[in-house]
Design a protein around this motif. Structure first.
Motif, short mmCIF file in Angstrom:
data_model
loop_
_atom_site.label_atom_id
_atom_site.label_comp_id
_atom_site.label_asym_id
_atom_site.label_seq_id
_atom_site.Cartn_x
_atom_site.Cartn_y
_atom_site.Cartn_z
N GLU A 131 42.14 47.77 45.81
CA GLU A 131 42.19 48.76 46.89
C GLU A 131 43.37 48.48 47.82
OE1 GLU A 131 39.51 47.08 46.06
OE2 GLU A 131 38.22 48.63 45.17
N ASN A 159 36.74 49.57 53.55
CA ASN A 159 37.41 50.50 52.63
C ASN A 159 38.41 49.80 51.73
OD1 ASN A 159 36.11 52.87 53.44
ND2 ASN A 159 37.55 53.22 55.12
N THR A 185 36.78 45.35 50.06
CA THR A 185 35.47 45.82 49.62
C THR A 185 34.42 44.73 49.58
OG1 THR A 185 36.24 45.53 47.33
CG2 THR A 185 36.43 47.73 48.28
N LYS A 238 30.81 48.00 54.21
CA LYS A 238 31.52 49.10 54.88
C LYS A 238 30.76 49.51 56.14
CE LYS A 238 33.53 53.67 54.11
NZ LYS A 238 33.74 54.77 53.13
#
Length: 257
Positions: free
Chosen positions: A97, A165, A168, A172
């Motif tokens: 991410e 976000n 991870t 969250k």
């Protein structure tokens, strides 16, 4: 020993305050403007940058006597590019991410003026330990600068701070500040300004921070100048009083004679 500790501390702190790469030297502005939409992205960029800077500083310092003068800059770039490639592969494997969020800006660390500048200006002339401390200080200073910009941009631009976000492995969650949304998705209040999530907003925040720093520095200079003037007036007054007292003493002694 205390003197060495003091020098080490000063070497570390200069990257945070006196020689901050972003807010003082105005270097590395491209990733600073592009990767500070969220606090998580800014932290991620700062950590990757710091790792590359520390590793390249240490290796350049260790090899400084072995690298010929004629190929010094290309050698430094190869060293930096090697560490950037390693960091990029690691990020892609374990933090996908973050890798997708930062995109090309991870690769652009190779040509970041701060990394090459510290290799040229400091690591190539100092010991491995000093170069390590310099890399840590500059990396922390740059990361804190990115975080400050991201904090303003995310809070004002989105109205809340969100974590989880990009990293991870963190649950969250969101902290509403200027915007609040109900569990059903209804907006309760929203005072955010989406402009600050755009490149134009990044320039505005960066400019405001630089203006604030300049204002504080000017105020400090004015205060120091005022104190110097007051000190000169005080010394002149003391000298005048001492001269007057000496003259009075001489007059008394002359009258007694």
């Amino acid at each position: 020993m205390s003197r060495e500790k003091g020098q080490t501390k000063a070497n570390f702190l200069k990257g945070i305050f006196l020689e901050n790469p972003l807010f003082v030297s105005i270097l590395g502005t491209c990733p600073a403007l592009a990767t500070t939409k969220s606090l998580e992205a800014a932290i991620g960029m700062g950590l990757l940058f710091t790792i590359v800077l520390i590793c390249s500083n240490v290796l350049v310092s260790a090899l400084r006597k072995l690298i010929p003068e004629e190929i010094r800059t290309p050698a430094y770039i190869v060293i930096i590019a090697t560490f950037v490639t390693m960091v990029k592969m690691f990020t892609n494997a374990f933090l996908p991410e973050l890798y997708s969020t930062l995109g090309v800006f991870i690769s652009l660390i190779v040509v970041n003026c701060i990394v090459l500048g510290r290799a040229e200006a400091y690591a190539s002339k100092n010991t491995v330990f000093d170069s390590f401390i310099d890399g840590v200080g500059m990396g922390v200073g740059y990361t804190l600068a990115l975080m400050l910009m991201a904090l303003f941009r995310e809070v004002i631009g989105s109205g809340m701070i969100t974590v989880g976000n990009i990293f991870t492995f963190i649950p969250k969650s969101s902290l509403p500040i200027l915007k609040c949304v109900s569990a059903e998705g209804d907006v309760i209040y929203d005072y955010s300004i989406s402009l600050f999530q755009t490149p134009a907003g990044a320039f505005i925040v960066f400019g405001l921070i630089l203006a604030t720093i300049a204002f504080i520095q000017n105020r400090k200079k004015e205060l120091a100048s005022y104190r110097d003037r007051q000190e000169k007036i005080r010394k002149a007054q003391e000298a005048k009083e001492a001269a007057l007292k000496a003259a009075q003493t001489n007059n008394v002694e002359g009258g007694n004679k």
